[in-house]
Design a protein around this motif. Structure first.
Motif, short mmCIF file in Angstrom:
data_model
loop_
_atom_site.label_atom_id
_atom_site.label_comp_id
_atom_site.label_asym_id
_atom_site.label_seq_id
_atom_site.Cartn_x
_atom_site.Cartn_y
_atom_site.Cartn_z
N ALA A 404 28.78 44.30 24.20
CA ALA A 404 30.26 43.96 23.32
C ALA A 404 30.61 42.46 23.49
N SER A 405 30.45 42.07 24.91
CA SER A 405 30.87 40.75 25.15
C SER A 405 29.74 39.48 24.70
N GLY A 406 28.51 39.93 24.54
CA GLY A 406 27.59 38.95 24.23
C GLY A 406 27.13 38.19 25.65
N THR A 407 27.05 39.04 26.58
CA THR A 407 26.61 38.57 27.99
C THR A 407 25.57 39.22 28.63
N LEU A 408 24.89 38.76 29.59
CA LEU A 408 24.12 39.43 30.48
C LEU A 408 24.76 40.44 31.48
N LYS A 409 26.05 40.25 31.99
CA LYS A 409 26.60 41.20 33.15
C LYS A 409 27.81 41.64 32.63
N GLY A 410 28.32 41.47 31.43
CA GLY A 410 29.73 42.15 30.82
C GLY A 410 30.87 41.20 31.36
N VAL A 411 32.15 41.77 31.16
CA VAL A 411 33.41 40.93 31.38
C VAL A 411 33.95 42.10 32.10
N GLU A 412 34.45 41.61 33.59
CA GLU A 412 35.15 42.49 34.40
C GLU A 412 36.81 42.07 34.28
N ALA A 413 37.45 42.99 34.73
CA ALA A 413 39.02 42.89 34.72
C ALA A 413 39.28 42.01 35.95
N GLY A 414 40.65 41.74 36.13
CA GLY A 414 41.22 40.88 36.96
C GLY A 414 41.22 41.41 38.57
N PRO A 415 41.39 40.82 39.51
CA PRO A 415 41.17 41.58 40.57
C PRO A 415 42.33 42.57 41.15
N ALA A 416 43.47 42.38 40.38
CA ALA A 416 44.53 43.41 40.68
C ALA A 416 44.25 44.63 39.88
N ARG A 417 43.62 44.72 38.60
CA ARG A 417 43.15 45.70 37.79
C ARG A 417 42.27 46.45 38.75
N ILE A 418 41.25 45.60 39.06
CA ILE A 418 40.25 46.30 39.78
C ILE A 418 40.58 47.04 41.18
N ARG A 419 41.40 46.21 41.82
CA ARG A 419 41.85 47.13 43.13
C ARG A 419 42.54 48.25 42.68
N THR A 420 43.49 48.66 41.61
CA THR A 420 43.99 49.64 41.30
C THR A 420 43.18 50.73 40.75
N ALA A 421 42.12 50.32 39.92
CA ALA A 421 41.03 51.21 39.59
C ALA A 421 40.51 51.93 40.94
N MET A 422 40.14 50.92 41.82
CA MET A 422 39.34 51.35 42.85
C MET A 422 39.99 52.35 43.70
N LEU A 423 41.34 51.96 43.92
CA LEU A 423 42.38 52.87 44.63
C LEU A 423 42.36 54.19 44.25
N ALA A 424 42.21 54.37 42.88
CA ALA A 424 41.94 55.77 42.11
C ALA A 424 40.91 56.52 42.60
N GLN A 425 39.74 56.10 42.93
CA GLN A 425 38.80 56.70 43.30
C GLN A 425 38.52 57.53 44.58
N ARG A 426 37.80 58.63 44.69
CA ARG A 426 37.73 59.28 45.89
C ARG A 426 36.21 58.70 46.55
N ARG A 427 35.23 58.44 45.68
CA ARG A 427 34.00 58.01 46.20
C ARG A 427 33.49 56.83 45.40
N ILE A 428 32.99 55.76 46.15
CA ILE A 428 32.64 54.58 45.36
C ILE A 428 31.15 54.25 45.72
N LEU A 429 30.04 54.02 44.75
CA LEU A 429 28.96 53.46 45.16
C LEU A 429 28.99 52.01 45.08
N LEU A 430 28.52 51.26 45.91
CA LEU A 430 28.51 49.82 45.94
C LEU A 430 27.08 49.34 45.80
N VAL A 431 26.72 48.70 44.50
CA VAL A 431 25.21 48.10 44.58
C VAL A 431 25.51 46.58 44.58
#
Length: 484
Positions: A404-431
């Motif tokens: 959708a963004s016409g890029t190779l890696k996409g467009v990520e949200a801002g740091p604050a939104r990423i933090r909020t989304a991660m805190l809502a998770q119970r398990r996260i896989l980091l690649v």
């Protein structure tokens, strides 16, 4: 008068030889590294989405991506479809080297040069690479063969048109391949070409360059893509200096004479001019990567063939039978000497990382409801190449997909939104990258991801394989003293 016996052409031998080298270990133990992953994920997009992406990034590889899109559509994605075009292209280049060497210095020069091309370390690396550099080498071989044909007086207007077309296609695959034009100009100077030849060459070259010019101008808007290339240093010139020395020896053995079309007149400019010109350009803007002038290896192969031919001529008068085995013997010795390196280039460890291996780890360790994050965002290539392995995982940092963004890696949200989304998770896989190849985290988003994982999560699994790292995190409980 006896009718001369028909002799089979020499070029099929190096072609089969190069194909054998290319097909040997083609899958590299079913591994794909990050550069090839870009080809893989873009080639799977619809043509309209590829065109949309080229307006944002990687326009320099646009023609190649569209070619691979067609091949993936016809034969399906896979390591064979990804790399076989490079193998076939380098086989074409070997055929061109053989024909040129045969015409200018005899059968042994052609055969020796054609066989040597596939053994050159740089060629062995890109022979099995899902990128456009081998295709550029094939185009350079075709254009050089056409130029030799024209300088021998065998060509017609159609040959000049073919020459312009070959240079144009090379330029569209990699516009730095236009450095072949000053190399060919040096050949014209060496052979003291006439005014008519110069005029026709100038027209053909100008037409090809004009066709590539829009790409050059537009790609300057995307110059940040090469901002990672280091500045030119003397250490970086050691390898090219060694190659030029070897080439100069081969040229001397060919007994070059001004005004005569010879292997030296064709091979030495083809080897030296692109290397030196790229070094000169790199003084203005860092661009010095050997793959950008991979086609110059055709010049080295021609000069190696000339040297082998000179050795055959020197041995022939005293040992006529032995001389006929000299080239095969030298090639056999080279194969044995280069075997450790050849094996290394066909292993996954020859590249920085392996996208497929990290995706396999994700498939094995993921659980329903898990989330995934990537540091840096470019490591999302694993999910784009192997979407089935990431099925069911929530990419919590992603705001707009790569397509959708016409890029190779996409467009990520801002740091604050990423933090909020991660805190809502119970398990996260980091690649992410393995420590040995990881770069310092500089982006604010990546720092935010790492901070959340360190402060609120604990590691329950950590896998490292072929330059990639997969770490599984679980949210700490209140008993650990960390608030949810």
């Amino acid at each position: 008068m006896p009718v001369p016996l028909w002799r089979p052409p020499v070029w099929p031998v190096p072609v089969l030889w190069t194909l054998a080298l290319g097909l040997w270990g083609l899958s590299r133990q079913h591994s794909v590294w990050r550069d090839e992953a870009a080809t893989w994920q873009v080639a799977r997009r619809p043509a309209a989405d590829i065109w949309h992406m080229l307006g944002q990034v990687d326009v320099v590889h646009g023609l190649y991506y569209l070619l691979m899109h067609g091949l993936f559509a016809c034969f399906g994605p896979g390591t064979t479809t990804l790399r076989l075009p490079s193998v076939l292209a380098m086989a074409v280049a070997a055929a061109c080297v053989t024909v040129i060497g045969h015409r200018l210095a005899g059968v042994w020069a052609g055969l020796g040069g054609g066989l040597a091309l596939g053994l050159l370390p740089a060629v062995q690396f890109y022979l099995q690479e899902g990128r456009p550099y081998a295709l550029t080498a094939a185009g350079a071989g075709i254009s050089t063969l056409l130029l030799v044909t024209l300088l021998q007086g065998r060509g017609r207007t159609a040959h000049w048109a073919g020459y312009a077309g070959a240079v144009l296609v090379c330029g569209l695959l990699n516009w730095l391949s236009l450095l072949i034009l000053p190399a060919h100009a040096a050949t014209l100077l060496w052979t003291r070409a006439g005014r008519d030849t110069w005029a026709r060459w100038a027209v053909a070259s100008a037409a090809a360059a004009a066709g590539v010019l829009p790409l050059i101008l537009f790609s300057r808007q995307q110059s940040r893509q090469v901002s990672w290339i280091p500045s030119l240093t003397w250490h970086m010139l050691i390898g090219p200096a060694v190659l030029l020395t070897i080439g100069a020896v081969g040229a001397l053995l060919n007994r070059p004479k001004a005004g005569r079309l010879s292997v030296a007149a064709v091979g030495l400019p083809l080897l030296a001019v692109p290397q030196l010109a790229l070094a000169g350009l790199s003084l203005i803007r860092p661009l010095f990567l050997d793959r950008y002038v991979l086609f110059s290896m055709l010049g080295l192969a021609l000069l190696v063939g000339a040297g082998l031919s000179a050795a055959v001529r020197a041995v022939g008068p005293r040992y006529p039978r032995a001389s006929s085995w000299l080239v095969p013997a030298v090639v056999a010795v080279a194969v044995v000497a280069l075997l450790p390196q050849s094996l290394a280039k066909r292993s996954p460890a020859s590249r920085v990382d392996d996208v497929l291996a990290s995706a396999a780890d994700v498939r094995r360790l993921k659980r329903p409801g898990d989330a995934v994050v990537f540091i840096p965002a470019a490591r999302r290539d694993a999910a784009l190449v192997c979407p089935a392995d990431f099925a069911g995982l929530r990419d919590v940092a992603l705001e707009e997909s790569p397509v959708a963004s016409g890029t190779l890696k996409g467009v990520e949200a801002g740091p604050a939104r990423i933090r909020t989304a991660m805190l809502a998770q119970r398990r996260i896989l980091l690649v992410t990258d393995a420590p040995g190849v990881a770069r310092p985290r500089s982006a604010g988003r990546d720092k935010a991801k790492a901070a959340v994982l360190e402060e609120y999560f604990t590691v329950v699994a950590d896998e490292q394989v072929r330059g990639r790292r997969l770490t599984v995190y679980e949210r700490r409980s209140r008993a650990d003293g960390v608030a949810r």
